[in-house]
Enzyme design. Structure first.
Site, PDB file in Angstrom:
ATOM      1  N   GLY A  45       3.366  -0.618   8.837  1.00  0.00           N
ATOM      2  CA  GLY A  45       2.630  -1.389   9.836  1.00  0.00           C
ATOM      3  C   GLY A  45       3.058  -2.833   9.781  1.00  0.00           C
ATOM      4  O   GLY A  45       3.570  -3.314   8.769  1.00  0.00           O
ATOM      5  N   TYR A  84      -2.799  -6.050  17.146  1.00  0.00           N
ATOM      6  CA  TYR A  84      -2.956  -5.271  15.910  1.00  0.00           C
ATOM      7  C   TYR A  84      -4.217  -4.405  15.978  1.00  0.00           C
ATOM      8  O   TYR A  84      -4.195  -3.212  15.667  1.00  0.00           O
ATOM      9  CB  TYR A  84      -3.032  -6.254  14.739  1.00  0.00           C
ATOM     10  CG  TYR A  84      -3.143  -5.630  13.375  1.00  0.00           C
ATOM     11  CD1 TYR A  84      -2.022  -5.058  12.757  1.00  0.00           C
ATOM     12  CD2 TYR A  84      -4.349  -5.624  12.682  1.00  0.00           C
ATOM     13  CE1 TYR A  84      -2.123  -4.497  11.491  1.00  0.00           C
ATOM     14  CE2 TYR A  84      -4.455  -5.072  11.420  1.00  0.00           C
ATOM     15  CZ  TYR A  84      -3.332  -4.508  10.827  1.00  0.00           C
ATOM     16  OH  TYR A  84      -3.437  -3.955   9.584  1.00  0.00           O
ATOM     17  N   ILE A 128       0.830  -1.197   0.000  1.00  0.00           N
ATOM     18  CA  ILE A 128       0.000   0.000   0.000  1.00  0.00           C
ATOM     19  C   ILE A 128       0.873   1.260   0.000  1.00  0.00           C
ATOM     20  O   ILE A 128       0.584   2.230  -0.704  1.00  0.00           O
ATOM     21  CB  ILE A 128      -0.945  -0.013   1.221  1.00  0.00           C
ATOM     22  CG1 ILE A 128      -1.954  -1.175   1.091  1.00  0.00           C
ATOM     23  CG2 ILE A 128      -1.678   1.317   1.378  1.00  0.00           C
ATOM     24  CD1 ILE A 128      -2.809  -1.432   2.329  1.00  0.00           C
ATOM     25  N   ASP A 150      14.227   3.135  10.212  1.00  0.00           N
ATOM     26  CA  ASP A 150      13.222   2.427  11.013  1.00  0.00           C
ATOM     27  C   ASP A 150      12.444   3.485  11.801  1.00  0.00           C
ATOM     28  O   ASP A 150      13.033   4.255  12.553  1.00  0.00           O
ATOM     29  CB  ASP A 150      13.946   1.446  11.957  1.00  0.00           C
ATOM     30  CG  ASP A 150      12.966   0.569  12.711  1.00  0.00           C
ATOM     31  OD1 ASP A 150      11.857   1.044  13.053  1.00  0.00           O
ATOM     32  OD2 ASP A 150      13.310  -0.606  12.959  1.00  0.00           O
TER      33      ASP A 150
END
Ligand code: NAD
Length: 444
Positions: free
Chosen positions: A286, A349, A218, A260
């Site tokens: 994510g 999550y 994405i 990161d």
């Protein structure tokens, strides 16, 4: 992992067989291309009751489709129901749409314009809230790749504020968005928005956009769509993904930033990479570390909260405080329908993604007031990426089919929603969470 079922139902024997078995019939969705940027046909403008917003006709005339008050085959229908303030007035909604709904072209759009339910008038509030149930139900029954949404414009405001939203919803860019309620704000943060018509082909020209997790999936699609819209893009991903990141960045003419986002100095390094300030910041990176809670060690819990939520909170705070996001800027975070509905094996999550929803709702109004910046989130449903290719076959098939469009979305569908939030004239879109899920049956 290709959607073979979608391919099968696209063939005559496949369609015959799957119909006989009563199986879902996904319609191929038409997405934006340079050659076909608009829906193919006219926009039917209808009203129910006496509208309470001004400028609807003028705003619709800029959505890219010829606006008509009568047609046999509309590509889109906009029903102005801002004036519906009583239960009896809902009859006007039925009277307007019942005769024309069947004539909507395949892959068509219905947008109902409403207003914000009033805290002082429970009849108006009931009637306006009723539109939400109406839209969500119509989205589920309309079929043939068509979509239905509700856009709430604050009472007394001009529909002008809805310009970018209507352009998005009434175009192929919103192919995988359905059953959504978008509530515009009346507060206009930041300086007067640049006129998007000045360069409609590249509305983000002059803006720098940073996208996290941009090497693939994405994030790479978001970087690509923002670059298409004229932004100078900085693509960030973990140093371990450097090769893939550089390939993506090269392809888009973007700058690669191997970093990161959980690093303690991540925000400072982002600010250093964009010395003139960021116009768009997209928190997309994510991870998932699925286990049922009873089997979940603390490190799996912590890593997901750290990447998906804590780093987003931290970098946002530092960058806003440092003035590294320019006035009129846009922050877009990435939630998930798991953050709305919950999911087995994803307590970590779903907690992180629900946290994102809390973040945008709380920070949006304050960031607008203090910094002239909007804060919104996309909540993807089942999107065809490496993340979902790793899901076991039967769960994957269920994820693909259990939505009103009976198919998974593509990364570009999420990217188009991000680009809508990022538009210079999306100033009235703030604190919103847009589900890009084909109206998934999971969650509201
Ligand atoms: P993906 O795994 O294909 O890509 C995620 C990218 O983020 C990777 O390139 C990865 O290297 C990068 N990343 C991970 N940790 C990072 C860190 N600490 N610093 C910098 N970069 C890091 O995933 P995707 O499917 O493209 O998902 C993108 C976003 O959308 C994620 O936030 C995900 O939770 C969300 N989402 C995806 C789906 C879906 O169906 N694919 C559904 C809902 C939400």
């Amino acid at each position: 992992m290709a959607d073979r079922y979608l391919h099968l139902t696209g063939t005559a024997p496949g369609r015959f067989l799957t119909r006989r078995l009563g199986l879902p019939q996904p319609a191929p969705l038409r997405r934006w291309t340079l050659e076909t940027p608009h829906l193919d046909g006219p926009l039917l403008h209808l009203t129910a009751g006496t509208p309470t917003v001004t400028g609807v006709a003028e705003t619709l005339s800029r959505a890219g489709l010829p606006v008509v008050s009568r047609t046999d085959r509309p590509a889109a229908i906009v029903l102005d129901a801002t004036g519906v303030a009583t239960a009896a007035g809902l009859g006007d909604v039925h009277a307007a749409l019942h005769p024309v709904v069947r004539s909507l072209a395949p892959g068509g759009r219905i947008v109902v314009l409403g207003t914000v339910p009033s805290p002082d008038d429970h009849h108006q509030a009931a009637a306006q809230q009723a539109l939400e149930g109406f839209v969500r139900s119509l989205g589920k029954e309309i079929g043939r790749g068509s979509t239905v949404q509700l856009v709430r414009i604050p009472g007394g405001a001009s529909a002008h504020a809805a310009g970018s939203t209507l352009r998005f919803l009434l175009s192929p860019r919103s192919a995988y968005v359905s059953g959504q309620v978008i509530e515009l704000t009346s507060a206009a943060p930041g300086p007067a928005a640049p006129d998007p018509v000045a360069d409609p082909a590249a509305p983000l020209t002059g803006r720098t956009a940073l996208v996290t997790g941009a090497a693939r999936g994405i994030g790479a699609a978001v970087a690509s769509v923002l670059a298409r819209d004229g932004a100078r893009v900085i693509a960030l991903d973990v140093p371990g993904a450097r090769e893939e990141l550089e390939r993506t960045a090269d392809r888009l003419g973007a700058t690669a930033l191997p970093l990161d986002i959980t690093a303690p100095d991540a925000a400072d390094r982002i600010a250093a990479a964009a010395p003139a300030g960021l116009g768009v910041l997209v928190h997309n990176a994510g991870i998932t570390r699925d286990r049922r809670l009873a089997n979940m060690p603390a490190d799996r819990w912590a890593s997901v909260i750290e990447v998906n939520l804590d780093s987003v909170l931290r970098t946002t705070d530092v960058l806003l405080k440092a003035g590294a996001i320019t006035r009129g800027g846009r922050i877009v975070a990435t939630a998930s329908i798991a953050g709305v509905a919950g999911n087995t094996g994803q307590t970590n999550y779903a907690a992180s993604k629900a946290g994102i929803i809390g973040l945008v709702r709380s920070l949006g109004p304050r960031a607008a007031a203090d910094h002239g910046v909007t804060v919104n989130a996309v909540a993807p449903g089942f999107i065809e990426t490496k993340m979902t290719a790793a899901v076991p076959l039967f769960i994957r098939e269920a994820g693909r089919r259990m939505n009103s469009l009976s198919q998974g979305g593509l990364p570009v569908d999420v990217a188009e929603a991000v680009a809508w939030f990022a538009q210079p004239d999306s100033t009235a879109v703030n604190g919103q969470v847009l589900r890009v899920c084909g109206q998934s049956l999971l969650g509201a």
